[in-house]
Design a protein around this motif. Structure first.
Motif, short mmCIF file in Angstrom:
data_model
loop_
_atom_site.label_atom_id
_atom_site.label_comp_id
_atom_site.label_asym_id
_atom_site.label_seq_id
_atom_site.Cartn_x
_atom_site.Cartn_y
_atom_site.Cartn_z
N GLU A 44 0.74 -1.23 -0.06
CA GLU A 44 0.05 0.10 0.02
C GLU A 44 1.03 1.25 -0.10
OE1 GLU A 44 -3.99 -1.91 2.44
OE2 GLU A 44 -2.23 -0.61 3.44
N GLY A 45 1.89 1.37 0.99
CA GLY A 45 2.80 2.48 0.74
C GLY A 45 3.50 2.55 -0.51
N LEU A 46 4.03 1.43 -1.05
CA LEU A 46 4.59 1.78 -2.34
C LEU A 46 3.77 2.05 -3.25
CD1 LEU A 46 6.70 -1.79 -2.55
CD2 LEU A 46 7.63 0.72 -2.10
N ALA A 47 2.42 1.75 -3.43
CA ALA A 47 1.41 2.53 -4.10
C ALA A 47 1.34 3.83 -4.02
CB ALA A 47 0.13 1.60 -4.36
N THR A 48 1.22 4.23 -2.90
CA THR A 48 0.95 5.61 -2.61
C THR A 48 2.19 6.47 -2.95
OG1 THR A 48 -0.42 5.28 -0.61
CG2 THR A 48 0.69 7.17 -0.84
N ALA A 49 3.18 6.00 -2.70
CA ALA A 49 4.45 6.67 -3.13
C ALA A 49 4.65 6.67 -4.71
CB ALA A 49 5.82 5.96 -2.56
N GLU A 50 4.39 5.56 -5.28
CA GLU A 50 4.45 5.71 -6.62
C GLU A 50 3.22 6.53 -7.49
OE1 GLU A 50 3.49 2.64 -10.64
OE2 GLU A 50 3.26 2.01 -8.67
N ASN A 51 2.05 6.93 -6.66
CA ASN A 51 1.33 8.09 -7.19
C ASN A 51 1.80 9.29 -6.86
OD1 ASN A 51 -0.57 6.00 -8.14
ND2 ASN A 51 -1.76 5.88 -6.00
N GLY A 53 4.78 10.15 -6.79
CA GLY A 53 5.96 10.51 -7.71
C GLY A 53 5.31 10.62 -9.08
N THR A 54 4.45 10.20 -9.68
CA THR A 54 3.80 10.48 -10.86
C THR A 54 3.40 11.66 -10.91
OG1 THR A 54 3.25 8.07 -11.18
CG2 THR A 54 2.23 9.75 -12.58
N ASP A 55 2.62 12.13 -9.61
CA ASP A 55 1.95 13.52 -9.73
C ASP A 55 2.77 14.67 -9.63
OD1 ASP A 55 -0.52 12.03 -9.92
OD2 ASP A 55 -0.97 12.12 -7.80
N VAL A 56 3.92 14.49 -8.74
CA VAL A 56 4.71 15.50 -8.24
C VAL A 56 5.98 15.53 -9.20
CG1 VAL A 56 6.05 16.68 -6.60
CG2 VAL A 56 3.94 15.67 -5.99
N ARG A 60 10.36 11.79 -13.71
CA ARG A 60 11.70 11.36 -12.87
C ARG A 60 11.28 10.48 -11.76
NH1 ARG A 60 13.23 16.40 -9.53
NH2 ARG A 60 15.11 15.18 -9.44
N SER A 61 9.94 9.93 -11.83
CA SER A 61 9.94 8.96 -10.68
C SER A 61 10.54 7.56 -11.04
CB SER A 61 8.00 8.89 -10.66
OG SER A 61 7.64 8.33 -12.03
N ASP A 62 10.78 7.22 -12.07
CA ASP A 62 11.38 5.97 -12.45
C ASP A 62 12.67 5.64 -11.90
OD1 ASP A 62 8.92 5.09 -13.37
OD2 ASP A 62 9.44 5.62 -15.60
N GLY A 63 13.60 6.74 -11.63
CA GLY A 63 14.79 6.55 -11.12
C GLY A 63 15.14 6.86 -9.72
N GLU A 64 15.63 8.19 -9.75
CA GLU A 64 16.05 8.33 -8.17
C GLU A 64 15.08 8.50 -7.20
OE1 GLU A 64 17.43 12.80 -6.04
OE2 GLU A 64 17.08 12.67 -8.06
#
Length: 273
Positions: A44-51, A53-56, A60-64
């Motif tokens: 759940e946390g990883l999904a939240t973080a992925e969202n 990263g995609t929004d903000v 750049r959300s695929d690397g660093e």
């Protein structure tokens, strides 16, 4: 010499007793399927973080960002933290009483159903369908819905989860602030006000999620088994378990939320450069 040996013996006896108590509580930790629950919380946390990263950080959300997130959500460290907090929150007597319930066929069934439903809700389509079903069951207000409502009330699940979500949100803002994403003049009071302004929305979402989750989980459970679970919740041992669950997971959610906010602030700073 005799006095010194007696002192050593007492220290060793106390150590053995402490290890035995810890082992008993750790057994309950495993019986309740909490290692699996931590795995689900991580997903759940990883999904939240992925969202996030995609929004903000689009592009750049695929690397660093992924590297930062993977360091935050390390399964072994998360499990160790939850287990340490859980075992410290329960006495050996409470653990013994709870093991009697959860090692029974009824208790094992409850744990299996809770884990299965929680994992199923990782699927957005299933989550949406469960919310629709919960709304329909609320309108019908049958016995199953009433028992789930009683279970939620007996464990004060709405207020406790809302408080935990608010604390996690505040921790995220603190991480942003400590990472320099907020101006210096925005202090703790402003962050608390910002978080508190979200209380109504968080309460509505949390209530909706709790009912959809528990109605899904306990749908196959016989009425008498769900009633027995409610009865357990109203005993001192059941109340201790409820406190221990929140004592186990709240620090985890606050720590990961803070780290996520700090990581987001670092990404913002590097983006500006």
């Amino acid at each position: 010499m005799i006095a010194r040996l007696a002192a050593v013996f007492l220290v060793l006896a106390a150590s053995v007793q402490s290890v035995a108590a810890q082992s008993l509580q750790s057994t309950l930790f495993d019986v309740l399927g909490m290692p699996q629950m931590v795995e689900i919380a991580r997903e759940e946390g990883l999904a939240t973080a992925e969202n996030l990263g995609t929004d903000v950080f689009p592009g750049r959300s695929d690397g660093e960002w992924q590297r930062k997130v993977s360091r935050i959500y390390q399964l072994n460290a998360m499990t160790d933290l939850v287990e340490a907090n859980f075992t410290q929150a329960l006495s050996p007597e409470e653990a013994t009483s709870l093991l009697q319930f959860f090692t029974s066929a009824r208790g094992e069934s409850i744990v299996t159903l809770e884990l299965s439903a929680r994992r199923a809700l990782l699927d957005e389509e299933i989550e949406e369908a469960s919310k629709v079903a919960a709304t329909q069951m609320a309108a019908e207000y049958g016995q199953h819905y009433q028992l789930v409502e009683e279970f939620i009330d007996a464990n004060n699940l709405v207020d406790s989860n809302v408080a935990g979500a608010l604390n996690a949100s505040l921790a995220f803002y603190r991480g942003l602030a400590d990472g320099g994403a907020y101006p210096a003049e925005m202090g703790e009071r402003a962050m608390v006000a910002e978080v508190w302004s979200q209380e109504g929305e968080i309460r509505q979402n949390m209530t909706e999620w709790l009912y959809s989750y528990l109605l899904l989980a306990y749908e196959p459970l016989p009425t008498q088994d769900l009633q027995a679970y409610i009865d357990l919740s109203q005993t001192p041992a059941g109340a201790a378990l409820n406190r221990a669950m929140f004592a186990a997971f709240e620090p985890l959610f606050s720590e990961t939320s803070y780290a996520l906010g700090r990581a987001a602030a670092e990404m913002m700073a590097s983006q500006e450069l």
